[in-house]
Scaffold this active site. Structure first.
Site, mmCIF file in Angstrom:
data_model
loop_
_atom_site.group_PDB
_atom_site.id
_atom_site.type_symbol
_atom_site.label_atom_id
_atom_site.label_comp_id
_atom_site.label_asym_id
_atom_site.label_seq_id
_atom_site.Cartn_x
_atom_site.Cartn_y
_atom_site.Cartn_z
ATOM 1 N N LYS A 26 0.797 -1.251 0.047
ATOM 2 C CA LYS A 26 0.094 0.086 0.118
ATOM 3 C C LYS A 26 0.879 1.373 0.081
ATOM 4 O O LYS A 26 0.648 2.281 -0.787
ATOM 5 C CB LYS A 26 -0.757 0.014 1.436
ATOM 6 C CG LYS A 26 -1.965 0.860 1.146
ATOM 7 C CD LYS A 26 -3.096 0.927 2.376
ATOM 8 C CE LYS A 26 -3.586 -0.432 2.705
ATOM 9 N NZ LYS A 26 -4.899 -0.564 2.567
ATOM 10 N N ARG A 96 -3.254 2.849 8.592
ATOM 11 C CA ARG A 96 -3.515 1.632 7.902
ATOM 12 C C ARG A 96 -2.511 0.713 7.989
ATOM 13 O O ARG A 96 -1.274 1.181 7.607
ATOM 14 C CB ARG A 96 -3.772 1.989 6.414
ATOM 15 C CG ARG A 96 -5.117 2.497 6.221
ATOM 16 C CD ARG A 96 -5.679 2.639 4.621
ATOM 17 N NE ARG A 96 -6.768 2.772 4.318
ATOM 18 C CZ ARG A 96 -7.506 4.035 4.332
ATOM 19 N NH1 ARG A 96 -6.624 5.160 4.169
ATOM 20 N NH2 ARG A 96 -8.530 4.176 3.884
ATOM 21 N N GLY A 105 -6.762 -10.579 8.144
ATOM 22 C CA GLY A 105 -6.289 -11.058 9.408
ATOM 23 C C GLY A 105 -5.696 -10.224 10.214
ATOM 24 O O GLY A 105 -5.546 -10.349 11.423
ATOM 25 N N MET A 107 -4.783 -5.967 11.480
ATOM 26 C CA MET A 107 -5.546 -4.927 11.807
ATOM 27 C C MET A 107 -5.261 -4.069 10.345
ATOM 28 O O MET A 107 -4.453 -3.993 9.816
ATOM 29 C CB MET A 107 -4.932 -4.004 12.685
ATOM 30 C CG MET A 107 -5.476 -2.713 13.125
ATOM 31 S SD MET A 107 -4.884 -1.362 13.637
ATOM 32 C CE MET A 107 -4.794 -0.198 12.473
ATOM 33 N N ARG A 349 -3.472 -1.466 -6.494
ATOM 34 C CA ARG A 349 -2.585 -2.401 -6.632
ATOM 35 C C ARG A 349 -3.205 -3.395 -7.733
ATOM 36 O O ARG A 349 -4.173 -3.307 -8.265
ATOM 37 C CB ARG A 349 -2.809 -3.338 -5.314
ATOM 38 C CG ARG A 349 -4.486 -3.743 -4.955
ATOM 39 C CD ARG A 349 -4.432 -4.363 -3.429
ATOM 40 N NE ARG A 349 -6.060 -4.705 -3.351
ATOM 41 C CZ ARG A 349 -6.205 -4.999 -2.073
ATOM 42 N NH1 ARG A 349 -5.354 -5.195 -1.231
ATOM 43 N NH2 ARG A 349 -7.601 -5.228 -1.927
ATOM 44 N N HIS A 465 -6.117 -45.288 -10.226
ATOM 45 C CA HIS A 465 -6.600 -45.435 -11.407
ATOM 46 C C HIS A 465 -7.731 -44.452 -12.231
ATOM 47 O O HIS A 465 -7.672 -44.024 -13.312
ATOM 48 C CB HIS A 465 -7.272 -46.860 -11.670
ATOM 49 C CG HIS A 465 -7.833 -47.286 -12.843
ATOM 50 N ND1 HIS A 465 -9.210 -47.175 -13.120
ATOM 51 C CD2 HIS A 465 -7.368 -47.727 -13.932
ATOM 52 C CE1 HIS A 465 -9.528 -47.727 -14.697
ATOM 53 N NE2 HIS A 465 -8.105 -48.004 -15.142
ATOM 54 N N SER A 774 12.103 -42.471 -20.472
ATOM 55 C CA SER A 774 10.959 -41.783 -20.110
ATOM 56 C C SER A 774 10.654 -41.893 -18.432
ATOM 57 O O SER A 774 10.522 -43.002 -18.021
ATOM 58 C CB SER A 774 9.683 -42.300 -21.029
ATOM 59 O OG SER A 774 8.700 -41.561 -20.585
ATOM 60 N N CYS A 841 6.595 -39.051 -18.387
ATOM 61 C CA CYS A 841 5.522 -39.290 -18.760
ATOM 62 C C CYS A 841 4.415 -39.427 -17.496
ATOM 63 O O CYS A 841 3.227 -40.130 -17.563
ATOM 64 C CB CYS A 841 5.206 -40.639 -19.606
ATOM 65 S SG CYS A 841 5.960 -42.114 -18.964
ATOM 66 N N TYR A 861 11.281 -33.532 -23.257
ATOM 67 C CA TYR A 861 9.795 -33.185 -23.351
ATOM 68 C C TYR A 861 9.166 -33.767 -22.209
ATOM 69 O O TYR A 861 9.561 -34.535 -21.123
ATOM 70 C CB TYR A 861 9.286 -34.288 -24.625
ATOM 71 C CG TYR A 861 9.400 -35.533 -24.622
ATOM 72 C CD1 TYR A 861 8.424 -36.219 -23.658
ATOM 73 C CD2 TYR A 861 10.228 -36.245 -24.934
ATOM 74 C CE1 TYR A 861 8.364 -37.489 -23.530
ATOM 75 C CE2 TYR A 861 10.456 -37.719 -24.758
ATOM 76 C CZ TYR A 861 9.255 -38.372 -24.235
ATOM 77 O OH TYR A 861 9.419 -39.633 -24.061
HETATM 78 C C1 PEP Z 1 4.244 -43.836 -14.056
HETATM 79 O O1 PEP Z 1 4.735 -44.850 -13.404
HETATM 80 O O2 PEP Z 1 4.715 -42.799 -13.934
HETATM 81 C C2 PEP Z 1 3.765 -44.252 -15.494
HETATM 82 C C3 PEP Z 1 3.586 -43.049 -16.511
HETATM 83 O O3 PEP Z 1 3.319 -45.307 -15.714
HETATM 84 P P1 PEP Z 1 1.807 -45.952 -14.755
HETATM 85 O O4 PEP Z 1 1.090 -44.638 -14.225
HETATM 86 O O5 PEP Z 1 1.151 -46.369 -16.039
HETATM 87 O O6 PEP Z 1 2.019 -46.843 -13.991
#
Ligand code: PEP
Ligand code: MG
Length: 889
Positions: A26, A96, A105, A107, A349, A465, A774, A841, A861
């Site tokens: 402020k 202030r 929270g 004053m 702000r 899952h 991966s 992944c 990636y």
């Molecule tokens: C992992 O284990 O990160 C993976 C991509 O394989 P899954 O989730 O199929 O076990």
């Protein structure tokens, strides 16, 4: 000498916007506004360093602070022409708090400080309005009494109520000067009774009382809790702003208001806000009177816009709005007061905004030339983008909360409750919207999950899952909703005494984890031009490629629509549950001999080949990583007696044999059992069939399109170099066989998941046989923490709540443990093979802070579910601009 006090306004601006650490948000912005020529009442800021000093020195002040405050006050007096405590022309100030970041929270504000029994008379004369003066005095005693002296605010309300009863009035606005005077007397008496001391009459004492209360509030319980929840260090401290009062409540030519320089919910470039005539700041928030709109275009019948009522002040404010946006290059949230038709700015702000507004404002501002494209990309929070890609609950719609679980897959959905995947499919085929409710889901439920509009499970965490599959399909999902119990037999779910039967309607919000009774109105996502414009700018600056985890043609198409640059993980087991194939899979599992298994696999081959033909065709030359079979075989067997009997009959065997086989395959710890490459080594014919399907499909597409795909074949759950050598040799052999048979050749790579700590630690050895790694960070998190991804839902929320884990490690990569293993593996792998391709992944591939980590270790990636591809593109761009941190690989 340390400078503890910084003046602003009236030509002396010692602070700047970039001094928020010292002056608080402020204070820094008041000085900045004053220095760019905006009308800011003069004042000064006591720095955050005083707060730190105060707590380091037994709640006392630096010796030279008092003189600096006096000097600051003298400058205000000089600028305004009034004197603090003067009976005829009293200076009144506001006090202030203002930390680096705005912090509820603490004053907040004391207004009209400097009033006492004598100066109130001066105010009567100066303002020519006795009622205003006495009302101001009572407001001051009330605010000061409650925030500084700790008097319960009900005690003040009581006195006003009694005054109204005695005089037969109902509204505050009806009370006269004399009546407010009586209220003031009542207040003072009450304060003396409660605190044991008279209300402080000396303005100087009042000022130090208020300053002390601001510093004191930095350590109150609410502020401490807020800091803990938002990672704000206690050392930051708060500043205190003391500023000459301006009055929005001195008559019909006065007003006060709060506004945004653009619409914070839509982002539209209009002046958005509310104001109240003849009112002080707290009246706008208190909601006693209805605030009126700023712009005439926003006024509804009967409303009086500021534009029409106070055209001059409004015109000035419109100019201020432009100046502020040009200066701060962001949407501002401002507070102002008009006193006798003159405008004063009290705060500015950066304004909070919805996801949709943040996208629109960033793109608009870049197009207006206020910011450049890179800056626009930095401005949008990738997590907010996620919200924009799915339907969400209409914030205004009424709703009845039933329970809360984990926000496992964003978006909202309403539908009738069903308890089985088959029923979900059957009812969806009839055109009904369904919510599939399961204790947990398994791969057999895929068809029902696909048919459902949303999924609710009572067990399982963020990588269960249900969560993984729902995110992959773009279905909203609330997982691990422990407060709901499900009774499959009686087809009913219950929570806190409320029962919902199958066929009744339920709504889930996968972005918040909330579950509602009945249906709640939704708003559809708008993938407007702004979205793709911003994505285009993000793509120009990012280094990390973004791929998708996808196995069905639909997923692959969605992934491409969202801009995926390949498939980073095709989980082939998901292709096995189709009703046409599961029979052959079960036949394979039940076979006692290799030749029996080969017969069953031969039935599967054409299906599997067609799957890959479809994927290669859709991905049109983009890389496709196909993972060979991973889950333990018993996941494919039926569970209920009824199903076992049915399957046994279809396979020409008996129930007992079926049960015995299921018994043989059952494992105490299936996640650490006979799965991944261990299956491929024990039953080489499975991986051989899959490899054959991949190469035959690749050759077919290559011949057809004259553009051969480049399959990347991935071996799961490798712990040792030898496992990869064995499975790789199988794949290479099949490749040669298929190339000889088809008289065609495609380039391909063979790599491995790194999802076990041992694989990470011995990555140099493994890299010898791998063309790529991966990182399967779902399993790597599970095995590094020794934390089951399916059971963690029971206690993980508690761990996060207690701060034992800063974040759910299945959602955001744990940089110190799991991340360290990724780093080690990347380093060791690249030491052996400098061109080793590295990707991720696990679910972390779509999480913005994990993507920053991936950038910092130099992965090539990230791969995530199709719906998160845009989030990942944006996060990757931001990570690239942030510099990627300590790149070690
Ligand atoms: C992992 O284990 O990160 C993976 C991509 O394989 P899954 O989730 O199929 O076990
Ligand atoms: Mg895995």
């Amino acid at each position: 000498m340390t400078q503890w006090v910084y003046s602003f306004g009236a030509g002396r601006n010692e602070g700047r916007a970039d001094m928020r650490n010292l002056l608080g948000g402020k204070g820094a912005n008041l000085a900045e506004m004053a220095s760019i020529g905006l009308p800011v009442p003069p004042g000064f800021t006591v720095t955050t360093e005083v707060c730190t000093w105060y707590y380091q020195n037994n709640e006392t002040y630096p010796a030279d602070l008092e003189d600096q405050v006096k000097a600051g006050l003298a400058r205000i007096e000089e600028a305004v022409g009034n004197k603090f405590g003067d009976h005829r022309k009293p200076l009144l100030v506001s006090v202030r708090s203002g930390a680096r970041v705005s912090m509820p929270g603490m004053m907040d504000t004391v207004l009209n400080l400097g009033l006492n029994d004598a100066t109130v008379e001066g105010l009567v004369v100066a303002s020519g309005d006795a009622r205003f003066a006495w009302d101001s005095y009572r407001r001051f005693i009330q605010m000061y009494g409650s925030v500084v002296l700790g008097v319960d605010h009900h005690r003040f309300e009581e006195i006003i109520e009694n005054e109204k009863l005695d005089t037969g009035k109902t509204e505050d606005t009806e009370l006269t000067a004399q009546e407010w005077h009586r209220v003031v007397d009542g207040y003072k008496e009450m304060v003396r009774e409660v605190t044991g001391k008279p209300f402080p009459q000396d303005p100087w004492d009042q000022l130090w009382g208020a300053v002390g209360a601001v510093f004191g509030s930095w350590q109150n319980q609410r502020a401490i809790t807020y800091r803990r929840l938002h990672d704000i260090p206690a050392e930051w401290g708060t500043a205190v702003n003391v500023q000459a009062m301006v009055f929005g409540n001195m008559g019909e030519d006065c007003a006060t208001g709060v506004c945004f320089t653009r619409d914070p919910s839509t982002g539209e470039n209009i002046f958005y806000g509310e104001y109240l005539i003849n009112a002080q700041g707290e009246d706008v928030v208190a909601g006693i009177r209805t605030p009126q709109p700023m712009a005439e275009s926003r006024a509804k019948p009967g409303e009086r816009s500021m534009e029409t009522v106070m055209p001059n002040a409004y015109a000035e404010l419109v100019k201020v709005r432009e100046t502020l946006e040009r200066h701060y290059t962001d949407m501002q949230d401002i507070e102002f007061t008009v006193q006798s038709n003159k405008l004063y700015m009290l705060q500015t702000r950066n304004g909070k905004r919805t996801a949709a507004a943040s996208l629109k404002i960033a793109v608009d501002m870049a197009q207006e030339g206020l910011i450049d494209h890179a800056e626009a990309v930095k401005r949008v929070n990738p997590a907010a983008l996620d919200q924009l890609l799915h339907p969400t609950l209409d914030p205004k719609a009424p709703r009845k909360l039933l329970a809360k679980g984990l926000p496992a897959s964003p978006g909202a959905a309403s539908g009738v409750v069903v308890f089985s995947a088959d029923e979900a499919e059957a009812r969806a085929q009839k055109g009904e919207s369904v919510i599939l409710v399961r204790i947990e889901t398994s791969p057999e439920d895929i068809h029902g999950m696909h048919a459902a509009k949303g999924i609710l499970t009572t067990r399982g965490g963020m990588t269960s899952h249900a969560a993984v599959v729902a995110r992959g399909m773009g279905r909203p999902c609330v997982a691990g909703c422990g407060g709901v119990s499900v009774d499959y037999n009686n087809q009913v779910l219950s929570s806190g005494g409320v029962q919902i039967r199958g066929g009744e309607v339920l709504t889930i919000d996968g972005g918040t984890g909330e579950v509602y009774v009945g249906s709640v109105a939704m708003v559809e996502p708008q993938l407007s031009g702004d979205f793709s414009t911003l994505m285009g700018w993000a793509d120009k600056v990012r280094r990390l490629k973004v791929r998708a985890n996808a196995e069905t043609p639909l997923d692959a198409e969605t992934a491409r629509k969202f801009g995926a640059e390949g498939i980073g993980l095709c989980r082939t087991e998901h292709m096995f549950f189709d009703p046409e194939r599961i029979g052959a899979v079960r036949q394979m599992i039940m076979a006692e001999t290799e030749s029996g298994r080969r017969t069953a696999l031969a039935r599967l081959l054409p299906f599997q080949r067609q799957d890959f033909v479809d994927l290669f065709r859709i991905m049109a030359g983009l890389p496709v990583t196909i993972r060979l079979l991973d889950p333990p075989l018993h996941e494919f067997l039926p569970h209920s007696d009824f199903e076992i009997a049915e399957v046994a009959q279809s396979l020409g065997t008996d129930t007992e044999t079926m049960k015995r086989r299921a018994q043989e395959l059952s494992e105490a710890n299936p996640m650490l059992g006979h799965r991944g490459c261990r299956l491929g080594i024990a039953f080489p014919e499975i991986y051989e069939m899959q490899a054959r399907a991949i190469f035959e499909a690749a050759c077919q597409i290559g011949k057809e399109t004259h553009k051969a795909p480049h399959p990347e074949i991935m071996i799961p759950l490798v712990a040792t170099k030898r496992e990869l050598e064995i499975t790789r040799a199988q794949v290479d052999r099949i490749a040669q066989e298929v190339f000889a048979e088809t008289k065609y050749h495609v380039e391909y790579s063979v790599g491995t998941m790194i999802e076990l700590p041992r694989a990470a630690l011995t990555a140099d050895a493994i890299a010898d046989s791998a063309d790529f790694f991966s990182f399967g960070t779902n399993d790597l998190t599970q095995t590094t923490f020794g934390l089951s991804r399916d059971d963690a839902g029971k206690f993980l929320p508690l761990y996060v709540e207690k701060g034992i884990f800063p974040k759910d490690p299945f959602v955001s990569i744990d940089p110190d443990g799991v991340g360290e293993l990724v780093k080690i593996a990347a380093e060791k792998g690249r030491r052996v093979k400098s061109d080793l391709k590295l990707g991720i992944c696990g679910e972390h591939g779509g999480d913005p802070s994990s993507i920053h980590f991936c950038e910092s270790v130099g992965l090539d990636y990230v791969s995530c579910s199709p719906y998160r591809v845009p989030v990942a593109r944006l996060a990757a761009a931001q990570a690239a601009m942030a510099g990627g941190g300590d790149r070690t690989a």
